[in-house]
Design a protein around this motif. Structure first.
Motif, mmCIF file in Angstrom:
data_model
loop_
_atom_site.group_PDB
_atom_site.id
_atom_site.type_symbol
_atom_site.label_atom_id
_atom_site.label_comp_id
_atom_site.label_asym_id
_atom_site.label_seq_id
_atom_site.Cartn_x
_atom_site.Cartn_y
_atom_site.Cartn_z
ATOM 1 N N PRO A 201 0.806 -1.222 0.000
ATOM 2 C CA PRO A 201 0.000 0.000 0.000
ATOM 3 C C PRO A 201 0.838 1.270 0.000
ATOM 4 O O PRO A 201 0.341 2.341 -0.345
ATOM 5 C CB PRO A 201 -0.820 -0.121 1.287
ATOM 6 C CG PRO A 201 0.002 -1.001 2.185
ATOM 7 C CD PRO A 201 0.676 -1.970 1.270
ATOM 8 N N ASP A 202 2.111 1.147 0.387
ATOM 9 C CA ASP A 202 3.004 2.298 0.459
ATOM 10 C C ASP A 202 4.045 2.274 -0.663
ATOM 11 O O ASP A 202 5.146 2.815 -0.520
ATOM 12 C CB ASP A 202 3.703 2.341 1.817
ATOM 13 C CG ASP A 202 4.325 1.016 2.219
ATOM 14 O OD1 ASP A 202 4.049 -0.010 1.568
ATOM 15 O OD2 ASP A 202 5.088 0.985 3.204
ATOM 16 N N PHE A 203 3.698 1.680 -1.791
ATOM 17 C CA PHE A 203 4.601 1.632 -2.940
ATOM 18 C C PHE A 203 4.871 3.044 -3.434
ATOM 19 O O PHE A 203 3.970 3.866 -3.551
ATOM 20 C CB PHE A 203 3.982 0.800 -4.058
ATOM 21 C CG PHE A 203 4.876 0.623 -5.253
ATOM 22 C CD1 PHE A 203 5.767 -0.432 -5.324
ATOM 23 C CD2 PHE A 203 4.833 1.526 -6.320
ATOM 24 C CE1 PHE A 203 6.591 -0.601 -6.427
ATOM 25 C CE2 PHE A 203 5.650 1.368 -7.423
ATOM 26 C CZ PHE A 203 6.529 0.303 -7.477
ATOM 27 N N ARG A 204 6.143 3.329 -3.750
ATOM 28 C CA ARG A 204 6.529 4.661 -4.200
ATOM 29 C C ARG A 204 7.321 4.589 -5.507
ATOM 30 O O ARG A 204 8.164 3.712 -5.696
ATOM 31 C CB ARG A 204 7.394 5.381 -3.144
ATOM 32 C CG ARG A 204 6.640 5.782 -1.881
ATOM 33 C CD ARG A 204 5.516 6.752 -2.187
ATOM 34 N NE ARG A 204 4.902 7.331 -1.007
ATOM 35 C CZ ARG A 204 3.850 6.823 -0.346
ATOM 36 N NH1 ARG A 204 3.325 5.676 -0.757
ATOM 37 N NH2 ARG A 204 3.357 7.455 0.690
ATOM 38 N N ILE A 205 7.035 5.536 -6.381
ATOM 39 C CA ILE A 205 7.835 5.757 -7.579
ATOM 40 C C ILE A 205 8.820 6.871 -7.260
ATOM 41 O O ILE A 205 8.425 8.002 -6.975
ATOM 42 C CB ILE A 205 6.965 6.172 -8.775
ATOM 43 C CG1 ILE A 205 5.926 5.102 -9.109
ATOM 44 C CG2 ILE A 205 7.842 6.464 -9.989
ATOM 45 C CD1 ILE A 205 4.907 5.555 -10.142
ATOM 46 N N MET A 206 10.097 6.555 -7.311
ATOM 47 C CA MET A 206 11.140 7.570 -7.116
ATOM 48 C C MET A 206 11.458 8.155 -8.492
ATOM 49 O O MET A 206 12.259 7.603 -9.255
ATOM 50 C CB MET A 206 12.368 6.952 -6.458
ATOM 51 C CG MET A 206 12.085 6.354 -5.090
ATOM 52 S SD MET A 206 11.721 7.587 -3.813
ATOM 53 C CE MET A 206 13.385 8.065 -3.353
ATOM 54 N N TRP A 207 10.808 9.263 -8.813
ATOM 55 C CA TRP A 207 10.781 9.861 -10.149
ATOM 56 C C TRP A 207 11.899 10.902 -10.232
ATOM 57 O O TRP A 207 11.711 12.068 -9.983
ATOM 58 C CB TRP A 207 9.416 10.513 -10.349
ATOM 59 C CG TRP A 207 8.996 10.852 -11.747
ATOM 60 C CD1 TRP A 207 8.914 12.107 -12.286
ATOM 61 C CD2 TRP A 207 8.539 9.958 -12.757
ATOM 62 N NE1 TRP A 207 8.443 12.041 -13.569
ATOM 63 C CE2 TRP A 207 8.208 10.721 -13.893
ATOM 64 C CE3 TRP A 207 8.391 8.564 -12.818
ATOM 65 C CZ2 TRP A 207 7.725 10.161 -15.069
ATOM 66 C CZ3 TRP A 207 7.905 7.996 -13.986
ATOM 67 C CH2 TRP A 207 7.587 8.791 -15.087
ATOM 68 N N ASP A 208 13.088 10.430 -10.602
ATOM 69 C CA ASP A 208 14.281 11.279 -10.631
ATOM 70 C C ASP A 208 14.364 11.957 -12.006
ATOM 71 O O ASP A 208 15.022 11.456 -12.920
ATOM 72 C CB ASP A 208 15.515 10.425 -10.351
ATOM 73 C CG ASP A 208 16.796 11.244 -10.317
ATOM 74 O OD1 ASP A 208 16.706 12.485 -10.384
ATOM 75 O OD2 ASP A 208 17.883 10.638 -10.229
ATOM 76 N N ASN A 209 13.728 13.103 -12.123
ATOM 77 C CA ASN A 209 13.663 13.809 -13.409
ATOM 78 C C ASN A 209 14.885 14.727 -13.553
ATOM 79 O O ASN A 209 14.766 15.944 -13.740
ATOM 80 C CB ASN A 209 12.358 14.593 -13.516
ATOM 81 C CG ASN A 209 11.969 14.878 -14.959
ATOM 82 O OD1 ASN A 209 12.688 14.528 -15.889
ATOM 83 N ND2 ASN A 209 10.839 15.512 -15.141
ATOM 84 N N ALA A 210 16.057 14.112 -13.468
ATOM 85 C CA ALA A 210 17.309 14.859 -13.404
ATOM 86 C C ALA A 210 17.605 15.639 -14.675
ATOM 87 O O ALA A 210 18.299 16.661 -14.635
ATOM 88 C CB ALA A 210 18.469 13.891 -13.121
ATOM 89 N N TYR A 211 17.091 15.161 -15.816
ATOM 90 C CA TYR A 211 17.442 15.765 -17.105
ATOM 91 C C TYR A 211 16.226 16.393 -17.786
ATOM 92 O O TYR A 211 16.139 16.433 -19.014
ATOM 93 C CB TYR A 211 18.106 14.699 -18.001
ATOM 94 C CG TYR A 211 19.267 14.050 -17.301
ATOM 95 C CD1 TYR A 211 20.461 14.749 -17.113
ATOM 96 C CD2 TYR A 211 19.162 12.775 -16.757
ATOM 97 C CE1 TYR A 211 21.515 14.177 -16.420
ATOM 98 C CE2 TYR A 211 20.214 12.198 -16.071
ATOM 99 C CZ TYR A 211 21.393 12.912 -15.905
ATOM 100 O OH TYR A 211 22.437 12.351 -15.206
ATOM 101 N N ALA A 212 15.339 16.910 -16.969
ATOM 102 C CA ALA A 212 14.067 17.441 -17.464
ATOM 103 C C ALA A 212 14.238 18.484 -18.555
ATOM 104 O O ALA A 212 13.427 18.569 -19.482
ATOM 105 C CB ALA A 212 13.269 18.036 -16.295
ATOM 106 N N VAL A 213 15.288 19.308 -18.464
ATOM 107 C CA VAL A 213 15.473 20.400 -19.429
ATOM 108 C C VAL A 213 16.795 20.281 -20.180
ATOM 109 O O VAL A 213 17.218 21.226 -20.847
ATOM 110 C CB VAL A 213 15.390 21.771 -18.727
ATOM 111 C CG1 VAL A 213 13.986 22.017 -18.196
ATOM 112 C CG2 VAL A 213 16.411 21.882 -17.589
ATOM 113 N N HIS A 214 17.424 19.118 -20.127
ATOM 114 C CA HIS A 214 18.751 18.942 -20.726
ATOM 115 C C HIS A 214 18.616 18.330 -22.128
ATOM 116 O O HIS A 214 18.921 17.159 -22.363
ATOM 117 C CB HIS A 214 19.627 18.064 -19.836
ATOM 118 C CG HIS A 214 19.970 18.698 -18.533
ATOM 119 N ND1 HIS A 214 19.085 18.751 -17.477
ATOM 120 C CD2 HIS A 214 21.095 19.322 -18.110
ATOM 121 C CE1 HIS A 214 19.666 19.370 -16.460
ATOM 122 N NE2 HIS A 214 20.869 19.729 -16.824
#
Length: 416
Positions: A201-214
């Motif tokens: 129930p506590d599943f998490r997506i670690m959404w590392d959008n490090a290159y969003a504008v690269h």
């Protein structure tokens, strides 16, 4: 492979070693020329230290960071301003802290702390980012590899794993220009991640959008809004979104961001109170004044692209020149990000890295893009061309080509 070809490859390699070069393609760091783009920040904010709301940026307080800076990055990260935290330099610190706090304090929707679970595991799309793995290993979180396809994680595998195992608490994702392949997640992949049933129930997506504008092209890639899709699917607390300005402004003095549902952000800030009384708001202020707004951010990144894109072009050119028709040798052609993934025949990646090191060319260790440093095929090499100057990228890639030719010849495999 003929003995003549092997002798030729050895002669070229001996000549490379004799040159005594020292070159480095190991880490995805911005070059000095990229850092120079943000040089005006070094004299900011000057004597005017008041934020937009009139508060004194020199003082304690404001745990969520300056709203004017959060507004600049809100669109790029697809997080509403009020659900986005601007903190100190490192997004990796925020990711590690989130995992550590989940170990010590129950997440929204969790039955108990992760420290009280008999097993905690995370899915790791591979090849992927080694520092994600290090964070999990340090905290005793088991890593479960899943294949990374051209559209993102292999969702059939992901959905099967998370549906039946409550000990799988999350997944690492670099959704745009993934490290190291440059993969851009498809809308369908993001939708499935946001909506899939999970035993935890506590599943998490670690959404590392490090290159969003690269971006490396004039046509930026777009990805679906994972936070909005998760909310629509009834799982608003599933994603934690991360980003950073470190490869945008000054790598050692950037600003990191954390976003998510209101419940997730409130939970994280409540944990923060015990160990911090406010981020570096003077740094926030200089970033806000330097970048100005979303258009200013886009223009600044265009200038980065002018420096970085030619280096990626060199990587493509050298690899195509030497290995365009070589069986088992492929490479990615990313539209953004900081890396190129070179795939070689099984069992040769470590040998190419070893030969390169002996010739003075440092490459990321083979296996680094897999959990526990173990690439089961020993086939993937991550190339990081951003940090050296263009002439050094040319030299290093020419040397990598020599090393790969020798490894292929020694294994009895033919080049074109």
């Amino acid at each position: 492979m003929s003995s003549t070809a092997l002798q030729s490859a050895k002669a070229d390699y001996d000549a490379l070693v004799a040159r005594g070069i020292t070159l480095d393609l190991t880490r995805g760091k911005p070059s000095a020329a990229q850092l120079d783009l943000a040089a005006p920040m070094l004299s900011m904010p000057g004597p005017d230290y008041r934020a937009a709301d009139g508060s004194d940026a020199r003082n304690y307080g404001n745990l969520r960071g300056l709203p004017e800076l959060r507004a600049i990055f809100s669109g790029a990260l697809d997080v509403p301003v009020e659900q986005l935290v601007a903190f100190n330099n490192s997004s990796l610190e925020l990711m590690y802290d989130t995992l550590a706090q989940a170990m010590l304090s129950a997440l929204p929707g969790a039955r108990r702390r992760w420290a009280d679970e008999p097993r905690v595991a995370f899915l790791a799309p591979v090849p992927g980012y080694d520092r994600h793995y290090t964070a999990c290993e340090h905290l005793g979180i088991e890593l479960v590899p899943v294949p990374l396809t051209d559209d993102g994680p292999d969702m059939d595998t992901v959905e099967q794993l998370v549906a039946g195992d409550p000990s799988i608490k999350g997944i690492w994702c670099v959704p745009k220009y993934s490290n190291p392949t440059g993969t851009v997640y498809s809308d369908e992949t993001v939708r499935r991640l946001a909506s899939m049933p999970t035993a935890a129930p506590d599943f998490r997506i670690m959404w590392d959008n490090a290159y969003a504008v690269h971006h490396l092209t004039e046509t930026p890639a777009e990805i679906a809004d994972v936070l909005a899709l998760a909310t629509e699917a009834g799982h608003p607390d599933r994603p934690f979104v991360f980003g950073s300005s470190s490869k945008i402004t000054l790598a050692g003095s950037g600003v990191a961001f954390l976003g998510g549902s209101a419940a997730n952000v409130d939970w994280w800030v409540a944990r923060l109170v015990a160990r911090n009384i406010g981020p570096d708001k003077l740094n926030h202020l200089r970033h806000a004044r330097f970048l100005r707004d979303a258009d200013g951010l886009a223009e600044h990144m265009r200038r980065h692209r002018e420096i970085v894109a030619p280096k990626f072009a060199v990587v493509r050119q050298v690899l195509a020149e030497h290995f365009a028709d070589t069986p088992g040798v492929t490479w990615t052609d990313p539209a953004g990000g900081y890396f190129v993934t070179l795939t070689v025949p099984d069992g040769l990646a470590s040998e190419v890295v070893r030969l390169a090191k002996a010739a003075g060319i440092a490459l990321t260790p083979a296996g680094a893009t897999y959990p526990y440093g173990k690439d089961p095929r020993d086939a993937v090499i991550r190339l990081a061309p951003t940090f050296p100057v263009l002439a050094e990228v040319e030299q290093a890639m020419a040397g990598v080509a020599v090393c790969l030719r020798l490894a292929l010849a020694s294994a009895g495999l033919a080049t074109r």
